[in-house]
Design a protein around this motif. Structure first.
Motif, short mmCIF file in Angstrom:
data_model
loop_
_atom_site.label_atom_id
_atom_site.label_comp_id
_atom_site.label_asym_id
_atom_site.label_seq_id
_atom_site.Cartn_x
_atom_site.Cartn_y
_atom_site.Cartn_z
N ALA A 454 0.84 -1.21 0.00
CA ALA A 454 0.00 0.00 0.00
C ALA A 454 0.87 1.25 0.00
CB ALA A 454 -0.90 0.00 1.22
N PRO A 455 0.49 2.24 -0.82
CA PRO A 455 1.23 3.51 -0.77
C PRO A 455 1.08 4.16 0.63
CG PRO A 455 -0.15 3.38 -2.73
CD PRO A 455 -0.56 2.27 -1.83
N THR A 456 1.97 5.10 0.93
CA THR A 456 1.88 5.86 2.19
C THR A 456 1.21 7.20 1.89
OG1 THR A 456 3.89 4.81 3.01
CG2 THR A 456 3.18 6.87 4.09
N ILE A 457 0.05 7.47 2.56
CA ILE A 457 -0.71 8.68 2.28
C ILE A 457 0.07 9.91 2.72
CG2 ILE A 457 -1.97 8.80 4.47
CD1 ILE A 457 -3.38 9.39 0.92
N GLY A 458 -0.10 10.98 1.92
CA GLY A 458 0.52 12.25 2.28
C GLY A 458 -0.58 13.21 2.80
N SER A 459 -0.92 14.21 2.00
CA SER A 459 -1.96 15.18 2.41
C SER A 459 -2.97 15.34 1.30
CB SER A 459 -1.33 16.54 2.73
OG SER A 459 -0.68 17.07 1.58
N SER A 470 -1.59 13.85 -2.18
CA SER A 470 -0.18 13.48 -2.32
C SER A 470 0.08 12.16 -1.54
CB SER A 470 0.73 14.60 -1.82
OG SER A 470 0.55 14.79 -0.43
N PHE A 471 1.09 11.41 -2.00
CA PHE A 471 1.38 10.12 -1.35
C PHE A 471 2.80 9.72 -1.72
CE2 PHE A 471 -0.57 9.60 -5.46
CZ PHE A 471 0.29 8.75 -6.14
N THR A 472 3.25 8.65 -1.03
CA THR A 472 4.59 8.09 -1.29
C THR A 472 4.42 6.68 -1.83
OG1 THR A 472 5.47 9.36 0.54
CG2 THR A 472 6.83 7.53 -0.27
N ALA A 473 5.24 6.28 -2.84
CA ALA A 473 5.16 4.93 -3.43
C ALA A 473 5.38 3.86 -2.36
CB ALA A 473 6.21 4.77 -4.52
N PRO A 474 4.77 2.68 -2.52
CA PRO A 474 4.92 1.61 -1.53
C PRO A 474 6.36 1.13 -1.46
CG PRO A 474 3.82 0.78 -3.47
CD PRO A 474 3.91 2.28 -3.64
N THR A 475 6.71 0.54 -0.32
CA THR A 475 8.08 0.02 -0.16
C THR A 475 8.31 -1.23 -1.01
OG1 THR A 475 7.33 -1.21 1.78
CG2 THR A 475 8.28 0.96 2.16
N SER A 476 7.24 -1.97 -1.36
CA SER A 476 7.38 -3.18 -2.20
C SER A 476 6.52 -3.04 -3.44
CB SER A 476 6.96 -4.43 -1.43
OG SER A 476 6.87 -5.53 -2.29
N THR A 477 7.17 -3.32 -4.57
CA THR A 477 6.39 -3.31 -5.81
C THR A 477 5.70 -4.65 -6.06
OG1 THR A 477 8.26 -4.11 -7.11
CG2 THR A 477 8.03 -1.70 -6.88
N GLY A 478 5.97 -5.68 -5.21
CA GLY A 478 5.39 -7.01 -5.40
C GLY A 478 6.13 -7.83 -6.43
N GLY A 479 7.29 -7.35 -6.86
CA GLY A 479 8.05 -8.08 -7.86
C GLY A 479 7.75 -7.67 -9.27
N SER A 480 6.84 -6.68 -9.46
CA SER A 480 6.50 -6.23 -10.80
C SER A 480 6.31 -4.72 -10.75
CB SER A 480 5.21 -6.91 -11.27
OG SER A 480 4.86 -6.45 -12.55
N ALA A 481 6.81 -4.05 -11.78
CA ALA A 481 6.76 -2.58 -11.80
C ALA A 481 5.33 -2.08 -11.60
CB ALA A 481 7.32 -2.06 -13.11
N ILE A 482 5.23 -1.00 -10.77
CA ILE A 482 3.92 -0.37 -10.56
C ILE A 482 3.54 0.36 -11.84
CG2 ILE A 482 2.67 1.38 -9.26
CD1 ILE A 482 4.40 0.57 -6.84
N THR A 483 2.36 0.05 -12.30
CA THR A 483 1.92 0.65 -13.56
C THR A 483 1.02 1.86 -13.36
OG1 THR A 483 0.08 -0.91 -13.59
CG2 THR A 483 2.07 -1.53 -14.79
N SER A 504 2.01 8.89 -10.83
CA SER A 504 2.82 9.32 -9.69
C SER A 504 2.03 10.32 -8.85
CB SER A 504 4.13 9.95 -10.17
OG SER A 504 3.86 11.10 -10.94
N SER A 505 2.58 10.67 -7.72
CA SER A 505 2.00 11.65 -6.80
C SER A 505 2.34 13.06 -7.28
CB SER A 505 2.55 11.41 -5.40
OG SER A 505 2.09 12.38 -4.49
N PRO A 506 1.41 14.10 -7.07
CA PRO A 506 0.06 13.96 -6.50
C PRO A 506 -0.96 13.68 -7.59
CG PRO A 506 0.58 16.25 -6.80
CD PRO A 506 1.80 15.50 -7.26
N LEU A 507 -2.16 13.26 -7.10
CA LEU A 507 -3.28 13.04 -8.01
C LEU A 507 -4.41 13.98 -7.60
CD1 LEU A 507 -3.42 9.12 -8.17
CD2 LEU A 507 -2.40 10.69 -9.83
N THR A 508 -5.09 14.60 -8.58
CA THR A 508 -6.21 15.50 -8.28
C THR A 508 -7.50 14.80 -8.59
OG1 THR A 508 -4.90 17.48 -8.74
CG2 THR A 508 -7.30 17.70 -8.85
N VAL A 509 -8.32 14.70 -7.53
CA VAL A 509 -9.62 14.04 -7.67
C VAL A 509 -10.66 15.15 -7.85
CG1 VAL A 509 -11.31 12.51 -6.62
CG2 VAL A 509 -8.85 12.18 -6.17
N SER A 510 -11.33 15.18 -8.95
CA SER A 510 -12.33 16.21 -9.24
C SER A 510 -13.72 15.62 -9.08
CB SER A 510 -12.12 16.77 -10.64
OG SER A 510 -12.19 15.74 -11.59
N GLY A 511 -14.73 16.49 -9.26
CA GLY A 511 -16.10 16.03 -9.16
C GLY A 511 -16.62 15.97 -7.74
#
Length: 577
Positions: A454-459, A470-483, A504-511
């Motif tokens: 799981a990614p680490t939540i930012g703000s 905003s968030f931080t990438a997870p410490t483990s990709t599970g053995g396959s690149a995060i798409t 990548s971070s950040p993502l803007t959620v609209s609506g």
């Protein structure tokens, strides 16, 4: 009944049997053609009890005179001979003149067969020291002469004398060689059989002057015999397992001759007993058959065994168990039997073995595709075109690198225990009762993987109908690149949610609805799937943009602009006419 008379008669009979009797003697002289010579040969003895000796002693000349019926051979050891008048019957055996012998042998023996002026009747001539009934032999040779040349007439001439116990005779046979026992045959070979042996030989070089009437083959040890009129002759009743040699004698009317040399040694034997079957084990186009030697070798060492597999009668030989029969057809059921062989022949067959079906390992399966999973891969394939003649009992999938395997009886098969993030290829083998076949070609390369952490939540920052997360990438990709990532904002009253995706971070959620409270969370995605949600962000309330209040400088600019507009308007009006 007069027992006394009977006993007396019996006593007289026994006494007569016990009385010694004088044996009747006889002498025979042969005169015959032997090649280019004439030979005289005689032997026997003289019973002189019935002959009348004369007083005359004289030296004897060995000669033959047909016209006087005179024949004298041999020599007298004393130099003198004695005359004995015998039969009054005069016999003439030729008309030739006196011919002295070339050589003499043995003792002096002679006969005068006619009545001559000096003797009143025929006379036998013997050495002066001859003892009545003693064995005597005499001989002579006329070299380079013939019977007819000597004036001799072929025939048998006999002079007799005495009566009863004193009776005797001198017989002269002209033109016929004396008959003796045959010579020894020449031994050939002995061949053993079951309780018997067959012996071959060659007839003797001399038949002794008379036709051979039979042959006798004698065994050693045991002295068992077999007879016949020609070679070979079989001697039966022998003991299997015992070594024998054999000699042969020939017999004619004169008797049995000397024995031949001994034959080769043979050991009679019968064929062995049947072996005891063990087990048959199948192989690739072959069967290996075990067995136990027969309880009886028939009296001769077993020289080999033959295994026969049916159908087809395919055979193999050897000197001991086990024996492998090759050339069998994979996929065909066979049973096998065994025979034993010795010098006497081949035994009956053993009982049949268990049924076996020769087979080879299967051909290689045809690889399909590999699909990666979490620490595993699932591999599909097609069965081989040949099962090697035996049902396929299983398949094995092997990974590379690492050599981890998975097994099963059909496609697909999953190999577990793989390391996520490592690339693997896979091969497949098939197995039947004969073994494991060659490996298939390698599969496509796959990399096992799990969903990311799981990614680490930012703000979360509110905007007008939106929130920026905003968030931080997870410490483990599970053995396959995060798409990609997905941010989801959910209103506090459980209303509708809104999402946004990005790499990548950040993502803007609209609506989002302004003035409503929201919390937001993020998931990461790779080829294996979606991660768990991150923890929720703090509450964010989207708001519409507020009216802006001019600043003092902005108010000053507005005032100056108004003044200039008024000044310009007044000037314009003052210029009007």
């Amino acid at each position: 009944m007069n027992f006394k008379k009977i006993f007396a008669i019996l006593a007289l009979m026994l006494a007569s049997l016990a009385l010694p009797k004088m044996a009747q003697a006889a002498f025979v002289m042969y005169v015959y053609q032997s090649g280019s010579d004439v030979v005289a040969s005689g032997s026997g003895s003289f019973n002189l009890a019935g002959a009348a000796p004369t007083n005359a002693l004289f030296l004897m000349t060995s000669e033959v005179t047909g016209n006087r019926a005179l024949l004298s051979t041999g020599t007298a050891s004393s130099g003198f001979i004695q005359q004995f008048q015998v039969s009054a019957t005069a016999l003439s055996f030729g008309a030739g003149a006196s011919t002295v012998v070339s050589t003499s042998s043995g003792s002096a023996v002679g006969v005068i067969g006619t009545n001559l002026n000096s003797w009143s009747r025929p006379t036998v001539l013997l050495p002066s020291d001859y003892v009545s009934n003693a064995p005597i032999s005499s001989g002579a040779t006329w070299t380079g002469r013939t019977l007819s040349g000597l004036g001799l007439t072929n025939g048998t001439y006999t002079w007799t004398w005495g009566t009863g116990a004193t009776a005797d005779s001198y017989t002269l046979i002209i033109g016929t060689a004396p008959t003796t026992a045959p010579g020894a045959p020449t031994i050939g070979s002995a061949t053993s059989g079951n309780g018997q042996a067959t012996v071959s030989f060659t007839a003797p070089t001399s038949n002794g002057g008379a036709a051979i009437t039979g042959y006798t083959v004698t065994s050693n040890p045991g002295g068992l015999t077999g007879t016949g009129t020609s070679s070979p002759i079989t001697v039966t009743g022998l003991t299997n397992g015992t070594a024998y040699t054999f000699t042969v004698t020939a017999t004619n009317s004169a008797g049995t001759g000397a024995a031949s040399a001994a034959s080769n040694s043979v050991t009679p034997a019968s064929a062995p007993g049947a072996p005891t079957i063990g087990s048959a084990t199948s192989g690739n186009g072959q069967a290996t058959v075990s067995f136990t030697a027969p309880t009886s070798n028939g009296g001769a060492a077993i020289t080999g065994y033959t295994v026969t597999c049916s159908p087809g009668g395919v055979t193999a030989t050897g000197t001991s168990s086990p024996i492998t029969v090759t050339g069998l057809t994979n996929g065909t059921a066979y049973s096998c039997s065994v025979t034993a062989t010795n010098s006497a022949g081949t035994s009956s067959a053993s009982a049949a073995s268990n049924t076996i079906t020769p087979a080879s390992a299967p051909a290689a399966p045809t690889i399909g595709s590999a699909i990666a999973g979490n620490g595993q891969a699932t591999v599909s394939f097609t069965a081989p075109t040949s099962n090697g003649g035996a049902a396929i009992t299983g398949y094995t999938v092997t990974c590379s690198p690492g050599g981890l395997t998975g097994t099963g009886t059909s496609s697909p098969i999953t190999v577990t225990g793989l390391t996520n993030g490592t690339a693997y290829t896979f091969t497949v083998t098939a197995t039947n009762s004969a073994g494991t076949g060659a490996a298939s070609a390698a599969s496509n390369s796959v990399t096992p993987a799990s969903a990311p952490g799981a990614p680490t939540i930012g703000s979360a920052t509110a905007g007008n109908g939106q929130a920026t997360v905003s968030f931080t990438a997870p410490t483990s990709t599970g053995g396959s690149a995060i798409t990609g990532y997905t941010a989801t904002c959910t209103s506090s009253d459980g209303g509708a949610t809104s999402t946004a995706t990005g790499a990548s971070s950040p993502l803007t959620v609209s609506g989002l609805t302004n003035a409503k409270s929201y919390t937001c969370a993020v998931v990461a995605t790779n080829s294996a799937g979606n991660s768990a949600l991150s923890s929720a962000s703090g509450t964010v309330i989207p708001q519409a943009a507020a009216e802006a209040i001019p600043t003092l400088s902005e108010w000053a600019m507005i005032y100056m602009a108004s003044l200039m507009a008024l000044f310009g308007f007044s000037r314009l009006r003052s210029r009007r006419p």
